[in-house]
Each structure stands twice: as structure tokens, then as C-alpha cells.
Design a protein around this motif. Structure first.
Motif, PDB file in Angstrom:
ATOM      1  N   ILE A  35     -52.411 -47.547  27.339  1.00 50.72           N
ATOM      2  CA  ILE A  35     -52.363 -46.764  26.098  1.00 50.72           C
ATOM      3  C   ILE A  35     -51.218 -47.252  25.223  1.00 50.72           C
ATOM      4  O   ILE A  35     -51.348 -47.346  23.999  1.00 50.72           O
ATOM      5  N   LYS A  36     -50.105 -47.599  25.836  1.00 51.50           N
ATOM      6  CA  LYS A  36     -48.978 -48.148  25.068  1.00 51.50           C
ATOM      7  C   LYS A  36     -49.378 -49.460  24.402  1.00 51.50           C
ATOM      8  O   LYS A  36     -49.026 -49.719  23.244  1.00 51.50           O
ATOM      9  N   ARG A  37     -50.138 -50.302  25.113  1.00 51.76           N
ATOM     10  CA  ARG A  37     -50.616 -51.564  24.519  1.00 51.76           C
ATOM     11  C   ARG A  37     -51.580 -51.279  23.375  1.00 51.76           C
ATOM     12  O   ARG A  37     -51.527 -51.936  22.331  1.00 51.76           O
ATOM     13  N   LEU A  38     -52.461 -50.303  23.582  1.00 53.28           N
ATOM     14  CA  LEU A  38     -53.415 -49.925  22.548  1.00 53.28           C
ATOM     15  C   LEU A  38     -52.698 -49.449  21.286  1.00 53.28           C
ATOM     16  O   LEU A  38     -53.078 -49.813  20.166  1.00 53.28           O
ATOM     17  N   LYS A  39     -51.639 -48.655  21.461  1.00 51.10           N
ATOM     18  CA  LYS A  39     -50.844 -48.193  20.326  1.00 51.10           C
ATOM     19  C   LYS A  39     -50.217 -49.367  19.576  1.00 51.10           C
ATOM     20  O   LYS A  39     -50.228 -49.404  18.350  1.00 51.10           O
ATOM     21  N   GLU A  40     -49.672 -50.321  20.308  1.00 49.96           N
ATOM     22  CA  GLU A  40     -49.024 -51.469  19.671  1.00 49.96           C
ATOM     23  C   GLU A  40     -50.040 -52.334  18.918  1.00 49.96           C
ATOM     24  O   GLU A  40     -49.771 -52.799  17.812  1.00 49.96           O
ATOM     25  N   GLU A  41     -51.212 -52.527  19.518  1.00 48.68           N
ATOM     26  CA  GLU A  41     -52.265 -53.292  18.840  1.00 48.68           C
ATOM     27  C   GLU A  41     -52.696 -52.591  17.554  1.00 48.68           C
ATOM     28  O   GLU A  41     -52.913 -53.242  16.530  1.00 48.68           O
ATOM     29  N   ALA A  42     -52.821 -51.262  17.621  1.00 47.85           N
ATOM     30  CA  ALA A  42     -53.203 -50.494  16.423  1.00 47.85           C
ATOM     31  C   ALA A  42     -52.122 -50.590  15.353  1.00 47.85           C
ATOM     32  O   ALA A  42     -52.426 -50.693  14.160  1.00 47.85           O
ATOM     33  N   ARG A  43     -50.860 -50.551  15.775  1.00 48.66           N
ATOM     34  CA  ARG A  43     -49.750 -50.675  14.823  1.00 48.66           C
ATOM     35  C   ARG A  43     -49.820 -52.026  14.098  1.00 48.66           C
ATOM     36  O   ARG A  43     -49.682 -52.095  12.874  1.00 48.66           O
ATOM     37  N   GLN A  44     -50.061 -53.084  14.844  1.00 47.85           N
ATOM     38  CA  GLN A  44     -50.115 -54.422  14.253  1.00 47.85           C
ATOM     39  C   GLN A  44     -51.305 -54.593  13.316  1.00 47.85           C
ATOM     40  O   GLN A  44     -51.213 -55.307  12.323  1.00 47.85           O
ATOM     41  N   SER A  45     -52.423 -53.924  13.634  1.00 47.07           N
ATOM     42  CA  SER A  45     -53.617 -54.055  12.797  1.00 47.07           C
ATOM     43  C   SER A  45     -53.712 -52.951  11.733  1.00 47.07           C
ATOM     44  O   SER A  45     -54.752 -52.784  11.100  1.00 47.07           O
ATOM     45  N   LYS A  46     -52.625 -52.185  11.560  1.00 44.94           N
ATOM     46  CA  LYS A  46     -52.544 -51.127  10.539  1.00 44.94           C
ATOM     47  C   LYS A  46     -53.581 -50.021  10.765  1.00 44.94           C
ATOM     48  O   LYS A  46     -54.109 -49.443   9.823  1.00 44.94           O
ATOM     49  N   LYS A  47     -53.869 -49.720  12.031  1.00 43.67           N
ATOM     50  CA  LYS A  47     -54.820 -48.660  12.366  1.00 43.67           C
ATOM     51  C   LYS A  47     -54.159 -47.536  13.162  1.00 43.67           C
ATOM     52  O   LYS A  47     -54.840 -46.756  13.805  1.00 43.67           O
ATOM     53  N   LEU A  48     -52.841 -47.461  13.094  1.00 37.66           N
ATOM     54  CA  LEU A  48     -52.107 -46.410  13.781  1.00 37.66           C
ATOM     55  C   LEU A  48     -51.738 -45.319  12.782  1.00 37.66           C
ATOM     56  O   LEU A  48     -51.179 -45.595  11.727  1.00 37.66           O
ATOM     57  N   ILE A  49     -52.084 -44.079  13.129  1.00 42.11           N
ATOM     58  CA  ILE A  49     -51.776 -42.932  12.275  1.00 42.11           C
ATOM     59  C   ILE A  49     -50.855 -42.010  13.063  1.00 42.11           C
ATOM     60  O   ILE A  49     -51.228 -41.512  14.127  1.00 42.11           O
ATOM     61  N   ASP A  50     -49.661 -41.794  12.541  1.00 40.05           N
ATOM     62  CA  ASP A  50     -48.682 -40.937  13.208  1.00 40.05           C
ATOM     63  C   ASP A  50     -48.747 -39.544  12.591  1.00 40.05           C
ATOM     64  O   ASP A  50     -48.324 -39.332  11.468  1.00 40.05           O
ATOM     65  N   ALA A  51     -49.298 -38.591  13.355  1.00 39.81           N
ATOM     66  CA  ALA A  51     -49.425 -37.207  12.885  1.00 39.81           C
ATOM     67  C   ALA A  51     -48.474 -36.288  13.645  1.00 39.81           C
ATOM     68  O   ALA A  51     -48.719 -35.098  13.780  1.00 39.81           O
ATOM     69  N   THR A  52     -47.354 -36.843  14.117  1.00 39.88           N
ATOM     70  CA  THR A  52     -46.412 -36.070  14.930  1.00 39.88           C
ATOM     71  C   THR A  52     -45.346 -35.359  14.105  1.00 39.88           C
ATOM     72  O   THR A  52     -44.638 -34.521  14.645  1.00 39.88           O
ATOM     73  N   SER A  53     -45.201 -35.708  12.868  1.00 35.42           N
ATOM     74  CA  SER A  53     -44.141 -35.161  12.003  1.00 35.42           C
ATOM     75  C   SER A  53     -42.767 -35.315  12.640  1.00 35.42           C
ATOM     76  O   SER A  53     -41.943 -34.402  12.614  1.00 35.42           O
ATOM     77  N   GLY A  54     -42.539 -36.457  13.260  1.00 36.74           N
ATOM     78  CA  GLY A  54     -41.240 -36.747  13.851  1.00 36.74           C
ATOM     79  C   GLY A  54     -41.042 -36.182  15.249  1.00 36.74           C
ATOM     80  O   GLY A  54     -39.995 -36.378  15.851  1.00 36.74           O
ATOM     81  N   ARG A  55     -42.021 -35.481  15.770  1.00 42.14           N
ATOM     82  CA  ARG A  55     -41.912 -34.917  17.111  1.00 42.14           C
ATOM     83  C   ARG A  55     -42.329 -35.948  18.159  1.00 42.14           C
ATOM     84  O   ARG A  55     -42.834 -37.013  17.840  1.00 42.14           O
ATOM     85  N   ARG A  56     -42.144 -35.589  19.409  1.00 39.42           N
ATOM     86  CA  ARG A  56     -42.536 -36.452  20.526  1.00 39.42           C
ATOM     87  C   ARG A  56     -44.069 -36.570  20.589  1.00 39.42           C
ATOM     88  O   ARG A  56     -44.783 -35.588  20.412  1.00 39.42           O
ATOM     89  N   THR A  57     -44.579 -37.767  20.859  1.00 42.83           N
ATOM     90  CA  THR A  57     -46.014 -37.973  21.005  1.00 42.83           C
ATOM     91  C   THR A  57     -46.463 -37.441  22.357  1.00 42.83           C
ATOM     92  O   THR A  57     -45.969 -37.877  23.398  1.00 42.83           O
ATOM     93  N   ARG A  58     -47.398 -36.503  22.337  1.00 39.62           N
ATOM     94  CA  ARG A  58     -47.905 -35.908  23.576  1.00 39.62           C
ATOM     95  C   ARG A  58     -49.378 -36.219  23.799  1.00 39.62           C
ATOM     96  O   ARG A  58     -49.880 -36.024  24.897  1.00 39.62           O
ATOM     97  N   ALA A  59     -50.065 -36.692  22.755  1.00 33.81           N
ATOM     98  CA  ALA A  59     -51.476 -37.055  22.898  1.00 33.81           C
ATOM     99  C   ALA A  59     -51.778 -38.231  21.978  1.00 33.81           C
ATOM    100  O   ALA A  59     -51.203 -38.360  20.902  1.00 33.81           O
TER     101      ALA A  59
END
Length: 83
Positions: A35-59
Motif C-alpha cells: 500500500i505504501k508503494r501504491l501511494k508513492e506510485e499515485a503521488r508520482q503519477s498525480k493520482k494521489l488525493i489527500d483528504a486527511t486535512s493534516g491528520r494521520r492517514t488511517r485508511a
């Protein structure tokens, strides 16, 4: 032919963030290495959406369009909101 549009159901992620229920493929915990790799790949391809409002990622939510959404609520909470 009927012109009825299908109404999309929204799932709240907190902090005024929502996601379309029918577009979700999976809701997973963020700790696993794949999942960490998936997040990094999404970040690089501009497909990562952070909806945490600065909080810890839990899902981590995976969508049909291969977007990855980070949420600050537990996966179990999101699953309960499906009902």
C-alpha cells in the motif's frame, strides 16, 4: 427511453470531504508495504488525493480510476458508512 439519471451516493470522509460510493474498489489500512508503494506510485503519477486535512492517514481508498485517496478515518468506519 427513460431519461432518469442514476443518483450517486456519497460517502463522507470527514472534514467536508466525500467520495462517490460506486467508484470505490477497496478501502485498506495504510501500513502494509504494498500500500505504501501504491501511494508513492499515485503521488508520482498525480493520482494521489489527500483528504486527511493534516491528520494521520488511517485508511487508503482505491478508486476505479486508479486514484488513491488518503482518509483520516478508520477503514471500518468507512465500511459502516456504506450501509
Amino acid at each position: 427511453m427513460s431519461n432518469k439519471k442514476k443518483q450517486s451516493t456519497l460517502i463522507s470522509l470527514g472534514f467536508n470531504n466525500v467520495v462517490v460510493k460506486d467508484k470505490i474498489v477497496a478501502v485498506v489500512a495504510p501500513e502494509a508495504a504494498p500500500i505504501k508503494r501504491l501511494k508513492e506510485e499515485a503521488r508520482q503519477s498525480k493520482k494521489l488525493i489527500d483528504a486527511t486535512s493534516g491528520r494521520r492517514t488511517r485508511a487508503v481508498i482505491i478508486t476505479e480510476s486508479d486514484h488513491i485517496i488518503l482518509a483520516s478515518v478508520q477503514p471500518e468506519t468507512i465500511a459502516q458508512r456504506f450501509s
